[in-house]
Design a protein around this motif. Structure first.
Motif: not given
Length: 138
Positions: A9-20, A22-34, A83-86
């Motif tokens: 659940r903690f991992g999901a919270a961090v993932t939520t922030v990271v993916l949000a 990514v959506l705001v910035t369009g950063s492919a690099w940050l999505l690569a990290w995720q 992973l598939v979606f990312a």
């Protein structure tokens, strides 16, 4: 060996922030990290993902002892689904079309958000459904 339910659940919270982000910035690099984080979680289990390591070393020692546990297989499967979606999102952001990156990232964000906020793991539910179907078929 069962795992502390607070870790995924903690991992999901961090993932939520990271993916949000990514959506705001369009950063492919940050999505690569995720994508890498999902790959490590799918390959080695959620405890071996970067967020699992962070939880185990920095967060869990500050919490009380765990009161609920779960089998590690469903969250690990959920990491594989993420992973598939990312990967699909990364292809969309890096090579186009842009809407593919947005849609795949948004879907992964929705799943992570449900787990982080409500404790409802879509990937875990998919795992249980697939398991039931394969047991009936076998």
């Amino acid at each position: 060996m069962d795992i502390d339910v607070r870790g995924p659940r903690f991992g999901a919270a961090v993932t939520t922030v990271v993916l949000a982000v990514v959506l705001v910035t369009g950063s492919a690099w940050l999505l690569a990290w995720q994508t890498l984080a999902f790959a490590l979680g799918a390959a080695g289990g959620v405890g071996r993902s970067p967020y699992g390591v962070l939880f185990r070393r920095m967060v869990r020692p500050r919490l009380g002892p765990p009161t609920a546990f779960e089998a590690p297989e469903p969250p690990r499967f959920a990491q594989a689904v993420g992973l598939v979606f990312a990967v699909v999102g990364l292809v969309g952001y890096a090579q186009g079309p842009q809407w593919l990156g947005l849609a795949a990232t948004g879907a992964a964000l929705a799943a992570a958000f449900l787990n982080a906020v409500f404790g409802y793991c879509l990937g875990c539910e998919m795992y249980l459904l697939v398991r039931r179907l394969t047991v009936r078929a076998g």
